[in-house]
Design an enzyme around this catalytic site. Structure first.
Site, PDB file in Angstrom:
ATOM      1  N   GLU A 161       0.820  -1.214   0.000  1.00  0.00           N
ATOM      2  CA  GLU A 161       0.000   0.000   0.000  1.00  0.00           C
ATOM      3  C   GLU A 161       0.853   1.263   0.000  1.00  0.00           C
ATOM      4  O   GLU A 161       2.026   1.248   0.329  1.00  0.00           O
ATOM      5  CB  GLU A 161      -0.922   0.020   1.216  1.00  0.00           C
ATOM      6  CG  GLU A 161      -0.306  -0.440   2.526  1.00  0.00           C
ATOM      7  CD  GLU A 161       0.870   0.362   3.021  1.00  0.00           C
ATOM      8  OE1 GLU A 161       0.823   1.615   2.913  1.00  0.00           O
ATOM      9  OE2 GLU A 161       1.849  -0.227   3.506  1.00  0.00           O
ATOM     10  N   GLY A 302       6.431  -0.173   4.305  1.00  0.00           N
ATOM     11  CA  GLY A 302       5.191  -0.476   3.597  1.00  0.00           C
ATOM     12  C   GLY A 302       5.481  -0.873   2.169  1.00  0.00           C
ATOM     13  O   GLY A 302       6.516  -1.471   1.880  1.00  0.00           O
ATOM     14  N   GLU A 303       4.555  -0.579   1.269  1.00  0.00           N
ATOM     15  CA  GLU A 303       4.676  -0.877  -0.164  1.00  0.00           C
ATOM     16  C   GLU A 303       4.613  -2.361  -0.472  1.00  0.00           C
ATOM     17  O   GLU A 303       4.680  -2.765  -1.623  1.00  0.00           O
ATOM     18  CB  GLU A 303       5.993  -0.332  -0.750  1.00  0.00           C
ATOM     19  CG  GLU A 303       6.218   1.148  -0.569  1.00  0.00           C
ATOM     20  CD  GLU A 303       7.547   1.619  -1.152  1.00  0.00           C
ATOM     21  OE1 GLU A 303       8.297   0.779  -1.711  1.00  0.00           O
ATOM     22  OE2 GLU A 303       7.844   2.825  -1.066  1.00  0.00           O
ATOM     23  N   GLY A 304       4.543  -3.225   0.537  1.00  0.00           N
ATOM     24  CA  GLY A 304       4.685  -4.653   0.327  1.00  0.00           C
ATOM     25  C   GLY A 304       6.118  -5.113   0.397  1.00  0.00           C
ATOM     26  O   GLY A 304       6.417  -6.268   0.069  1.00  0.00           O
TER      27      GLY A 304
END
Length: 335
Positions: A161, A302-304
């Site tokens: 995300e 984050g971001e995966g």
């Protein structure tokens, strides 16, 4: 088939498939015949068998992982809960699309297809200290965007995300789902100072108090979530319908997944936790969900990113399970 309401999604969650028992039994039998002492590969053995059950074969491969990054903006960001302005969400989406972010490098390293799904970035969710973050129509649209983003040909899913203000949303979701004080779940996120942290904690407390009438995890997601959290939840649900295993990312992804778990028992059986992030309450949320992280490297991006890094661990587990010789094949005595 998709869904057009939260009740329809609830019905879908109640009817999701389970792992293939024959594949699980075959994978366990194969694991017991490999050229190693019993249990010598530790959690790698459990991971490989878990993966085999969901893929429906006792000797699986992992060749087509997919990473999806969802982006959304939060109305609560206007309260000053983040160290960065909402414009950064749009700027980071451009960076993802141009291949310049950390998640792009990790996806490329582990051979994953990467997709970016921006969700109405020009329309932030409502301030959830004043009312629900989304209408049912809005949250269903975001859930369906996540559902539709999953490649049916993928054999592993990672979701990540981007959304300024989303650690506040995740903290509020966690507090509402798992109880405790707002301070137990609220951290510094992107690095806010002490005064902003105190404000953020109060915002979370106010939101939880306002939305105490929420009925289940999907209702909590509608009231306290963001479009990118809903997108991740929709993608995780779609993966289950396709028996695609999922590696869960950090604090925000875990909050999104928890909304499924608090709607339908066992909704996250196809999910493993990729890592424990540096966001203080992440470990507490993983404990509440019964998920033991594969990695703990102090990540808080984050971001995966943490989940993508864990693709390598899962690939290693599957390579050993499916590629090693059995005692009989190697002509080695098993005692």
């Amino acid at each position: 088939m998709s869904f057009d309401s939260l009740d329809a999604l609830r019905a879908r969650l109640a009817g999701m498939p389970d792992p293939d028992q024959a594949a699980l039994e075959g994978a366990a039998a194969r694991n017991g015949q490999l050229t190693k002492p019993p249990g010598a590969l530790g959690r790698l053995e459990d991971l490989a068998q878990w993966y085999a059950g969901w893929r429906g074969t006792p000797r699986p491969d992992l060749d087509a992982p997919q990473v999806i990054v969802f982006a959304g903006n939060h109305g609560v960001a206007a309260r000053g809960v983040s160290a960065f302005p909402p414009e950064v969400t749009v700027q980071m989406v451009a960076n993802f699309e141009q291949g310049g972010a950390a998640i792009n490098q990790l996806a490329r390293t582990f051979g994953a297809r990467m997709d970016v799904v921006p969700l109405d970035l020009d329309q932030p969710t409502a301030d959830f200290t004043k009312g629900p973050a989304m209408t049912e129509g809005e949250v269903v649209a975001a859930l369906r965007a996540g559902w539709d983003a999953v490649d049916p040909g993928a054999d592993l899913l990672v979701v990540g995300e981007m959304g300024i203000g989303n650690t506040t949303s995740a903290a509020a979701i966690a507090a509402r789902l798992f109880g405790g004080d707002a301070a137990d779940w609220t951290g510094r996120g992107t690095g806010v100072g002490a005064a902003a942290l105190a404000l953020k904690t109060q915002v979370v407390a106010d939101a939880v108090a306002l939305h105490g009438v929420a009925t289940d995890g999907l209702d909590v997601l509608m009231r306290l979530g963001g479009r990118e959290l809903a997108g991740m939840a929709g993608a995780i649900a779609r993966a289950r319908s396709l028996r695609i295993p999922v590696i869960m990312d950090g604090f925000i992804c875990t909050a999104a997944a928890a909304c499924l778990a608090r709607t339908q028992d066992g909704a996250l059986d196809h999910v493993v936790a990729g890592h424990q992030s540096a966001e203080g309450a992440h470990g507490r949320m993983l404990d509440a969900l019964g998920k033991e992280p594969l990695l703990s490297l102090g990540l808080r991006l984050g971001e995966g990113s943490g989940a993508a890094l864990a693709i390598g661990v899962l690939k290693g587990a599957i390579a050993c399970h499916s590629g090693m010789a059995t005692f009989a094949e190697a002509g080695v005595s098993d005692g």
